[in-house]
Design a protein around this motif. Structure first.
Motif, short mmCIF file in Angstrom:
data_model
loop_
_atom_site.label_atom_id
_atom_site.label_comp_id
_atom_site.label_asym_id
_atom_site.label_seq_id
_atom_site.Cartn_x
_atom_site.Cartn_y
_atom_site.Cartn_z
N GLY A 1 0.78 -1.22 0.00
CA GLY A 1 0.00 0.00 0.00
C GLY A 1 0.81 1.26 0.00
O GLY A 1 2.01 1.28 -0.09
N GLY A 2 0.14 2.35 0.07
CA GLY A 2 0.62 3.71 0.15
C GLY A 2 2.09 4.00 0.10
O GLY A 2 2.92 3.16 -0.16
N ASN A 3 2.38 5.23 0.33
CA ASN A 3 3.75 5.71 0.31
C ASN A 3 3.86 6.75 1.40
O ASN A 3 3.27 7.83 1.31
N ALA A 4 4.59 6.44 2.44
CA ALA A 4 4.72 7.36 3.57
C ALA A 4 5.47 8.62 3.15
O ALA A 4 6.40 8.56 2.35
N PRO A 5 5.09 9.76 3.69
CA PRO A 5 5.78 11.00 3.33
C PRO A 5 7.13 11.13 4.04
O PRO A 5 7.37 10.50 5.07
N VAL A 6 7.98 11.94 3.46
CA VAL A 6 9.22 12.33 4.11
C VAL A 6 8.87 13.58 4.92
O VAL A 6 8.28 14.53 4.41
N LEU A 7 9.22 13.59 6.20
CA LEU A 7 8.94 14.72 7.07
C LEU A 7 10.23 15.47 7.35
O LEU A 7 11.23 14.87 7.74
N VAL A 8 10.21 16.78 7.15
CA VAL A 8 11.38 17.61 7.42
C VAL A 8 10.96 18.69 8.40
O VAL A 8 10.13 19.55 8.08
N PHE A 9 11.53 18.65 9.60
CA PHE A 9 11.19 19.61 10.64
C PHE A 9 12.20 20.75 10.68
O PHE A 9 13.33 20.63 10.17
N ALA A 10 11.82 21.85 11.28
CA ALA A 10 12.62 23.07 11.30
C ALA A 10 13.99 22.87 11.93
O ALA A 10 14.94 23.59 11.60
N ASP A 11 14.14 21.90 12.82
CA ASP A 11 15.44 21.69 13.47
C ASP A 11 16.32 20.69 12.72
O ASP A 11 17.40 20.32 13.19
N ALA A 12 15.90 20.29 11.53
CA ALA A 12 16.67 19.32 10.73
C ALA A 12 17.93 19.99 10.18
O ALA A 12 17.98 21.20 9.94
N ASP A 13 18.95 19.16 9.95
CA ASP A 13 20.14 19.61 9.23
C ASP A 13 19.71 19.80 7.78
O ASP A 13 19.35 18.83 7.10
N LEU A 14 19.73 21.05 7.31
CA LEU A 14 19.17 21.38 6.00
C LEU A 14 19.84 20.61 4.86
O LEU A 14 19.16 20.05 4.01
N GLU A 15 21.16 20.59 4.83
CA GLU A 15 21.86 19.89 3.75
C GLU A 15 21.56 18.39 3.77
O GLU A 15 21.34 17.79 2.72
N GLN A 16 21.54 17.81 4.94
CA GLN A 16 21.25 16.39 5.05
C GLN A 16 19.83 16.10 4.60
O GLN A 16 19.57 15.10 3.91
N ALA A 17 18.89 16.96 4.97
CA ALA A 17 17.49 16.77 4.56
C ALA A 17 17.34 16.89 3.05
O ALA A 17 16.68 16.06 2.41
N VAL A 18 17.97 17.89 2.46
CA VAL A 18 17.89 18.08 1.00
C VAL A 18 18.52 16.89 0.28
O VAL A 18 17.94 16.35 -0.67
N ASN A 19 19.69 16.46 0.74
CA ASN A 19 20.35 15.32 0.10
C ASN A 19 19.53 14.04 0.23
O ASN A 19 19.41 13.27 -0.72
N GLY A 20 18.94 13.84 1.39
CA GLY A 20 18.11 12.65 1.59
C GLY A 20 16.87 12.64 0.72
O GLY A 20 16.53 11.63 0.11
N VAL A 21 16.20 13.79 0.64
CA VAL A 21 15.00 13.88 -0.19
C VAL A 21 15.36 13.73 -1.67
O VAL A 21 14.68 13.03 -2.41
N ALA A 22 16.44 14.38 -2.10
CA ALA A 22 16.85 14.27 -3.50
C ALA A 22 17.17 12.81 -3.85
O ALA A 22 16.74 12.31 -4.89
#
Length: 111
Positions: free
Chosen positions: A40-61
């Motif tokens: 089933g479904g596809n869980a979303p990626v959650l990015v919170f304000a305290d996340a490491d921005l570069e790590q979050a961008v790289n992970g999502v990409a």
């Protein structure tokens, strides 16, 4: 169903819908076959304000573009906390624009 119920099947690995998974698991249980499923479904990626921005961008990409997005685990939905959204969007767009598209046989092609 015939494959899942077959006496020689020791383990069933299935990617599919939830209803199909329930039917396959019930069939596999008749022979006590082990079952591993992604359903089933596809869980979303959650990015919170305290996340490491570069790590979050790289992970999502990576999640969005690995195998050209043609996987069952690709990042299709990204939920970013509002405070981080402008910076996150800017960096993700820049990262996506930097991906080299082209002939998969060419050395410099990334996607």
């Amino acid at each position: 169903k015939a494959l899942a119920e077959h006496a020689t099947v020791a383990k069933l690995d299935l990617t599919g819908g939830t209803e199909t998974g329930m039917l396959a698991a019930a069939a596999a249980s008749r022979n006590l076959a082990r079952v591993c499923m992604e359903l089933g479904g596809n869980a979303p990626v959650l990015v919170f304000a305290d996340a490491d921005l570069e790590q979050a961008v790289n992970g999502v990409a990576f999640g969005a573009f690995v195998a050209s997005g043609q996987t069952c685990i690709s990042a299709k939905r990204v939920l970013v906390q509002e405070a981080l959204l402008p910076a996150f969007r800017e960096r993700l767009v820049a990262k996506a624009k930097g991906i080299v598209l082209g002939d998969p046989m060419a050395a410099g092609t990334q996607m």
